[in-house]
Design a protein around this motif. Structure first.
Motif, PDB file in Angstrom:
ATOM      1  N   GLU A 352       0.830  -1.208   0.000  1.00 41.67           N
ATOM      2  CA  GLU A 352       0.000   0.000   0.000  1.00 41.67           C
ATOM      3  C   GLU A 352       0.865   1.258   0.000  1.00 41.67           C
ATOM      4  O   GLU A 352       0.533   2.260  -0.632  1.00 41.67           O
ATOM      5  CB  GLU A 352      -0.943  -0.015   1.207  1.00 41.67           C
ATOM      6  CG  GLU A 352      -2.078  -1.024   1.041  1.00 41.67           C
ATOM      7  CD  GLU A 352      -2.943  -1.163   2.288  1.00 41.67           C
ATOM      8  OE1 GLU A 352      -2.666  -0.461   3.278  1.00 41.67           O
ATOM      9  OE2 GLU A 352      -3.868  -1.987   2.257  1.00 41.67           O
ATOM     10  N   LEU A 353       1.988   1.194   0.703  1.00 46.39           N
ATOM     11  CA  LEU A 353       2.917   2.334   0.720  1.00 46.39           C
ATOM     12  C   LEU A 353       3.500   2.564  -0.678  1.00 46.39           C
ATOM     13  O   LEU A 353       3.568   3.704  -1.157  1.00 46.39           O
ATOM     14  CB  LEU A 353       4.041   2.065   1.735  1.00 46.39           C
ATOM     15  CG  LEU A 353       5.118   3.139   1.867  1.00 46.39           C
ATOM     16  CD1 LEU A 353       4.527   4.468   2.312  1.00 46.39           C
ATOM     17  CD2 LEU A 353       6.205   2.695   2.859  1.00 46.39           C
ATOM     18  N   LYS A 358       3.446   5.586  -5.970  1.00 46.69           N
ATOM     19  CA  LYS A 358       3.330   5.547  -7.429  1.00 46.69           C
ATOM     20  C   LYS A 358       2.102   6.297  -7.917  1.00 46.69           C
ATOM     21  O   LYS A 358       2.160   7.086  -8.844  1.00 46.69           O
ATOM     22  CB  LYS A 358       3.237   4.083  -7.906  1.00 46.69           C
ATOM     23  CG  LYS A 358       4.578   3.430  -8.133  1.00 46.69           C
ATOM     24  CD  LYS A 358       4.424   2.080  -8.800  1.00 46.69           C
ATOM     25  CE  LYS A 358       4.012   1.022  -7.828  1.00 46.69           C
ATOM     26  NZ  LYS A 358       4.190  -0.355  -8.286  1.00 46.69           N
ATOM     27  N   GLN A 359       0.976   6.014  -7.281  1.00 45.65           N
ATOM     28  CA  GLN A 359      -0.290   6.479  -7.843  1.00 45.65           C
ATOM     29  C   GLN A 359      -0.762   7.823  -7.306  1.00 45.65           C
ATOM     30  O   GLN A 359      -1.569   8.489  -7.942  1.00 45.65           O
ATOM     31  CB  GLN A 359      -1.367   5.413  -7.625  1.00 45.65           C
ATOM     32  CG  GLN A 359      -1.041   4.127  -8.384  1.00 45.65           C
ATOM     33  CD  GLN A 359      -2.140   3.091  -8.279  1.00 45.65           C
ATOM     34  OE1 GLN A 359      -3.123   3.275  -7.579  1.00 45.65           O
ATOM     35  NE2 GLN A 359      -1.970   1.976  -8.975  1.00 45.65           N
TER      36      GLN A 359
ATOM     37  N   ASP B  47       4.476   6.850 -20.824  1.00 49.21           N
ATOM     38  CA  ASP B  47       3.432   7.120 -19.834  1.00 49.21           C
ATOM     39  C   ASP B  47       3.667   8.524 -19.289  1.00 49.21           C
ATOM     40  O   ASP B  47       4.797   9.018 -19.315  1.00 49.21           O
ATOM     41  CB  ASP B  47       3.520   6.131 -18.665  1.00 49.21           C
ATOM     42  CG  ASP B  47       2.779   4.828 -18.958  1.00 49.21           C
ATOM     43  OD1 ASP B  47       2.505   4.545 -20.135  1.00 49.21           O
ATOM     44  OD2 ASP B  47       2.490   4.103 -17.990  1.00 49.21           O
ATOM     45  N   ASP B  48       2.632   9.145 -18.774  1.00 47.64           N
ATOM     46  CA  ASP B  48       2.871  10.384 -18.037  1.00 47.64           C
ATOM     47  C   ASP B  48       2.968  10.056 -16.551  1.00 47.64           C
ATOM     48  O   ASP B  48       2.895   8.879 -16.149  1.00 47.64           O
ATOM     49  CB  ASP B  48       1.801  11.442 -18.344  1.00 47.64           C
ATOM     50  CG  ASP B  48       0.423  11.079 -17.778  1.00 47.64           C
ATOM     51  OD1 ASP B  48       0.316  10.080 -17.036  1.00 47.64           O
ATOM     52  OD2 ASP B  48      -0.551  11.801 -18.085  1.00 47.64           O
ATOM     53  N   ALA B  49       3.153  11.101 -15.738  1.00 40.66           N
ATOM     54  CA  ALA B  49       3.362  10.880 -14.306  1.00 40.66           C
ATOM     55  C   ALA B  49       2.165  10.218 -13.645  1.00 40.66           C
ATOM     56  O   ALA B  49       2.292   9.577 -12.602  1.00 40.66           O
ATOM     57  CB  ALA B  49       3.684  12.206 -13.626  1.00 40.66           C
ATOM     58  N   ARG B  50       0.993  10.372 -14.247  1.00 45.35           N
ATOM     59  CA  ARG B  50      -0.206   9.777 -13.647  1.00 45.35           C
ATOM     60  C   ARG B  50      -0.469   8.365 -14.137  1.00 45.35           C
ATOM     61  O   ARG B  50      -1.485   7.761 -13.793  1.00 45.35           O
ATOM     62  CB  ARG B  50      -1.429  10.662 -13.929  1.00 45.35           C
ATOM     63  CG  ARG B  50      -1.328  12.000 -13.227  1.00 45.35           C
ATOM     64  CD  ARG B  50      -2.547  12.865 -13.414  1.00 45.35           C
ATOM     65  NE  ARG B  50      -2.376  14.111 -12.680  1.00 45.35           N
ATOM     66  CZ  ARG B  50      -2.643  14.268 -11.396  1.00 45.35           C
ATOM     67  NH1 ARG B  50      -3.107  13.239 -10.701  1.00 45.35           N
ATOM     68  NH2 ARG B  50      -2.442  15.412 -10.792  1.00 45.35           N
TER      69      ARG B  50
END
Lengths: 377, 375
Positions: A352-353, A358-359, B47-50
Motif C-alpha cells: 500500500e505504501l 506511485k499512484q 506514460d505520463d506521471a499519472r
C-alpha cells in the motif's frame, strides 16, 4: 609554526570539521539558490538541500561505523576470545545498520564503481558465498585487503563478514586463530575503504554541483525537480525491494509453489533480517520528516497537499507497525503458521505504501518516476 | 550555436529547408499537417506521471511532436516505408496495435489481435512496404506465431506462421529481405495470469531464423541456460545478430546477458566483468548495433546503464550511466545512437574505439518505454 608531527587538539579538529561542514552546507544552499535564479528556494529545492545533507551525514556514519568495525577486527584478532567475538558481532550489526540506512540510494558515487555490491553481496539464493569463502579459507595464498580486493565481490563485504561471525560452521573462537582472522581483517578493511570513499565523494564540490543541477531540462522542469524525481524513484525502488525481495521472497511469494524459505531472507545468518527492514523504513521516515531541515512532509504541506502528507505518514507508520508485529527471526517466522497473518499484513502494508508513492504521491508532485527497471518487458 | 540547430545536429538530421523538393512535395500537398515530418523524428511509447499511456514522437529539434493517448501501454514501434504511418504495438499481453497518421498526427486505426491471441509489443514491415509481421501468442496452447498483415488502408490481417518457439518478442530482417530472425523468450504466460512465468523449469528460449515466403524454419539456436530468455535483438548490415537476454534464474547466476550470432555458426555469448554482470541484474532491454557493425549498445534499465560492446571481440567497452535506461537506436546518417530513459530523458551516445560518451539532450515530463524508433 607547529611541528608537523604534533597532533592537533580535539577542539581544533572539531572546529575545522564544523567549519568545513558549514562551508559545504552553504555551498549546497548557494547552488540551489543559483538554480532558482533568486534568493528564495522553492519547496523542491529545500527538500533537495535537506536530503543532500542527510545523504552526506549517512555516509559519514557508514564510514565511521565501518572504520570502527575494522579497528575492532584488528584488536579481536590479536587474541580472539568469546567476549571479543560478541563485540565483533555487535560491531557488525552497527555497521550493517548504517549501511541499511543508506541502501536506498543506488545512484551517484556508489553506482560509479558498483560499490553497493562490494558492500553487500545479496541476494544469494544458491549460497555462492559459503563455497567461495570455503575456497579462500582452504587455500594457501596469504589473505590481505590488497589481495582480497582482486577477488570476487562475493567475499568482500558485509555478507562475508556475517558468515565468519555468525554461521555456526565458522563463528567459533578456535576458527579465528589463523586464516579466518586474516580474512575478517581483510574484509572489514575493504568495507571501511568503501565507506570512506563514499563519505569523501559526498564532500566533493564538483560532485555536489552536478548533484543539484543534474541535466538538461525543458521549460517547467527545474534541476531540483528532476533530482527529486530520482530520489522518489530510489525510495520507491527500496520500498518495493523490501516488499518483494526482503519479505516476499522468503515468504515464498515470488515462486510458483509459494513455498517459504527462511534462507532467502537478507542477513539470515545473523538473524538481523527484521532489523534491516526497520532500518530501511527508518531511513525513509527521516527523509519524510527529518529531525532538522525540510522533509517531504513539509514540502507537501507547503504545496497545499496536507491530506496527502498525512496519508503518506499514515501509510509509512502502518508499514513500520506491521513489521514490528513479526516475531524475529524472520528466518523461522516465514514457516511458522501462527505468524502468517502478521507477515501477510506487513507485506500488504508495504504494498500500500508503494502504491501510494506511485499512484498518488508522484503525480501530485508532478514527479516522473522511471518504470522500465521494475516493469519492463 | 542555437539550441535548435544543436539538437538537430545531435539527432543527425537536416533542416527542413535543406530537404530535396521531392521529399517535401507530398507533405506540402497535404494541407492538414501542422509541420512536415522530418527525418530524424523519434517514435516512442510513453506514460505520463499519472500513469496514462501515450504514443508519441520527438521532433528532430527536440520538441514533442504528437502525444496521443491510448488505452494500453505500448512498447515498440515502426513506421511505414513511405513514413506516412507509425505503428505502436501494445505491450505483452496487449491485444492492440495503434496506427498513427504521421501527417495528421492522429490515431487512424486500432488493430485488434485475433481471438485467442495477443501481441508481444514488436513488429516489422517488409522492405517493399507491403507487409507487416508481428509477434503473437496463441495463448490456449502457448504457441508463438508471426502474424502477417497487409499494409493497406486500413491495415488488414492476412495470415500467420509459426515463430518456431514460445514467447516470441522482437524480430528483425536479415539483409536478404526475406528471412526474419526472431528472439523467442521461451516463457509460457497467459493473459489471465498477469505476466507470470508459468514454466520457469521447462523454458525453451531460442533464436530462430524463419523464411517468410513459406514460414520454414532455417536455423534454431538455444542459449546454454534454459532460463536465459531471449527478448530483444538487432541485426547489422553484415547480418550479425546481437541479442539481449532477460535471465529468469537467480540474480547471481553467472550467465551471459548478450549474445551474438551469424547464420551457419554457433552462438557467441558475451560476458562482462563480475561487477558489471551483477549491476545489470540479469536484465537487458533495447539492443542497437551501429551502422558499420562495429559496436552494439544494450540498455540495462535495472543496471541504470547502457552497455557498449565490441561486436567483433565480444568485449565490453564501457557501461554508460543513465537511470532506468530504455530505448536505444542507431543514427542512420552518422555514427552513434540516440537513447531514452524511464525518467523522461533523451540522450545521445557516442563511441569511437574505446572512447564512449553519453550526453543528455532533453528532459520531458514523460516515462519513455523500452524502445524507440528513428524515422
Amino acid at each position: 609554526m607547529k611541528p608537523r608531527f604534533v597532533r592537533k587538539s580535539r577542539y581544533e579538529k572539531k572546529n575545522r570539521y564544523v567549519r568545513k561542514k558549514m562551508q559545504l552546507l552553504l555551498l549546497i544552499v548557494a547552488l540551489l539558490s543559483l538554480a532558482a535564479c533568486n534568493d528564495d528556494m522553492t519547496p523542491g529545492q529545500r527538500w533537495l538541500a535537506t536530503t543532500t545533507e542527510q545523504i552526506r551525514q549517512g555516509y559519514q556514519q557508514l564510514s565511521a561505523q565501518t572504520r570502527a568495525q575494522q579497528q575492532m577486527a584488528d584488536a579481536f584478532c590479536q587474541q580472539p576470545d568469546a567476549q571479543g567475538l560478541q563485540t565483533m558481532q555487535a560491531a557488525w550489526r552497527e555497521s550493517m545498520a548504517s549501511w541499511q540506512h543508506m541502501q536506498w540510494l543506488r545512484m551517484g558515487p556508489i553506482a560509479q564503481d558498483n560499490d553497493d555490491w562490494k558492500l553487500q553481496f545479496w541476494p544469494d539464493k544458491k549460497n555462492i558465498l559459503q563455497r567461495k569463502m570455503q575456497d579462500i579459507l582452504e587455500g594457501s595464498e596469504p589473505v590481505s585487503a590488497d589481495s582480497l580486493v582482486h577477488a570476487s565481490v562475493v567475499v568482500q563485504g558485509f555478507s562475508a563478514q556475517e558468515l565468519l561471525l555468525f554461521d555456526p560452521q565458522f563463528a567459533t573462537v578456535e576458527k579465528f586463530a589463523g586464516r579466518q582472522c586474516d580474512l575478517l581483517r581483510a574484509s572489514t578493511t575493504l568495507t571501511a575503504r568503501v565507506g570512506q570513499k563514499l563519505a569523501d565523494a559526498w564532500q566533493d564540490e564538483t560532485w555536489l554541483k552536478r548533484w543539484v543541477a543534474p541535466t538538461a531540462t525543458q521549460a517547467g522542469l527545474t534541476p531540483a525537480h528532476v533530482r527529486n524525481g530520482e530520489i522518489l524513484d530510489a525510495l520507491l525502488a527500496q520500498i518495493e525491494r523490501i516488499k518483494n525481495d526482503k519479505l516476499g521472497e522468503p515468504m515464498g511469494l515470488k515462486t510458483r509453489d509459494k513455498k517459504p524459505n527462511g534462507y532467502f531472507a537478507e542477513s539470515w545468518r545473523s538473524e538481523n533480517s527484521l532489523a534491516n527492514l526497520q532500518n530501511n523504513l527508518l531511513a525513509v521516515q527521516q527523509l519524510i520528516r527529518p529531525a532538522q531541515g525540510y522533509g517531504l512532509f513539509q514540502y507537501l504541506k507547503d504545496s497545499q497537499q496536507q491530506a496527502l502528507a498525512d496519508e503518506m505518514v499514515i501509510k509509512l507508520d502502518n508499514a513500520q507497525q506491521a513489521l514490528q508485529q513479526i516475531h524475529p527471526p524472520l528466518t523461522s517466522a516465514v514457516t511458522d503458521a501462527a505468524q502468517q497473518p502478521a507477515l501477510q499484513n506487513a507485506h500488504r502494508a508495504l504494498g500500500e505504501l508503494a502504491t501510494f508513492c506511485k499512484q498518488k504521491l508522484a503525480p501530485a508532485l508532478g514527479l516522473t518516476l522511471g518504470f522500465n527497471s521494475n516493469d519492463g518487458d | 550555436m542555437q539550441r535548435r540547430l544543436f539538437l538537430q545536429g545531435m539527432l543527425g538530421v537536416v533542416a527542413a529547408t535543406r530537404l530535396p523538393a521531392s521529399t517535401l512535395l507530398p507533405l506540402m500537398l497535404n494541407g492538414c499537417q501542422r509541420e512536415p515530418l522530418l527525418p530524424g523524428t523519434l517514435l516512442s511509447a510513453c506514460d505520463d506521471a499519472r500513469g496514462n499511456h501515450f504514443v508519441a514522437s520527438i521532433q528532430p529539434d527536440g520538441s514533442l511532436g504528437f502525444q496521443i493517448p491510448v488505452p494500453l501501454r505500448a512498447h515498440d514501434s515502426c513506421a511505414s516505408k513511405q513514413r506516412d504511418r507509425a505503428l505502436f504495438f501494445a505491450r505483452r499481453p496487449g491485444r492492440q496495435i495503434y496506427v498513427v497518421d504521421l501527417h495528421e498526427r492522429l490515431l487512424i486505426q486500432t488493430i485488434d489481435a485475433e481471438p485467442g491471441r495477443h501481441f508481444y509489443g514488436h513488429g516489422v514491415i517488409s522492405a517493399d512496404g507491403q507487409w507487416l509481421f508481428t509477434t503473437e501468442q496463441i495463448y490456449a496452447t502457448g504457441q508463438g506465431m508471426i502474424g502477417v498483415y497487409r499494409m493497406s488502408q486500413p491495415i488488414r490481417r492476412e495470415t500467420e506462421f509459426s515463430s518456431h518457439g514460445m514467447d516470441p518478442h522482437q524480430l528483425q530482417w536479415l539483409s536478404d529481405g526475406e528471412t526474419l530472425v526472431i528472439a523467442n523468450g521461451g516463457i509460457l504466460t497467459h493473459p489471465d495470469q498477469n505476466r507470470e512465468n508459468l514454466n520457469p523449469d521447462t523454458m525453451q528460449p531460442a533464436l530462430t531464423y524463419v523464411r517468410v515466403r513459406d514460414g520454414a524454419l532455417l536455423e534454431s539456436h538455444q542459449p546454454p541456460h534454459h532460463q536465459m530468455s531471449l527478448h530483444h535483438l538487432d541485426v547489422s548490415a553484415q547480418d550479425q545478430v546481437v541479442v539481449g537476454v532477460q535471465h529468469q534464474g537467480a540474480l547471481t547466476d553467472a550467465v551471459a546477458l548478450v549474445g551474438s550470432h551469424r547464420r551457419g555458426s554457433d552462438m557467441q555469448w558475451w560476458m562482462a566483468d563480475e561487477l558489471t554482470q551483477l549491476r545489470m541484474q540479469q536484465y537487458t532491454a533495447s539492443v542497437a548495433v551501429d551502422a558499420n557493425g562495429g559496436q552494439a549498445v544494450v540498455s540495462c534499465p535495472r543496471g541504470n546503464g547502457i552497455a557498449v560492446w565490441d561486436m567483433q571481440t565480444g568485449q565490453l567497452i564501457n557501461m554508460l550511466d543513465i537511470a532506468d535506461a530504455a530505448g536505444v537506436r542507431r543514427q542512420p546518417q552518422q555514427s552513434g545512437w540516440v537513447g531514452t530513459n524511464g525518467a523522461g530523458a533523451l540522450v545521445r551516445i557516442d563511441s569511437s574505439g574505446t572512447a564512449t560518451a553519453l550526453q543528455t539532450l532533453r528532459q520531458y515530463p514523460l516515462r519513455w518505454d523500452n524502445h524507440a524508433t528513428l524515422i
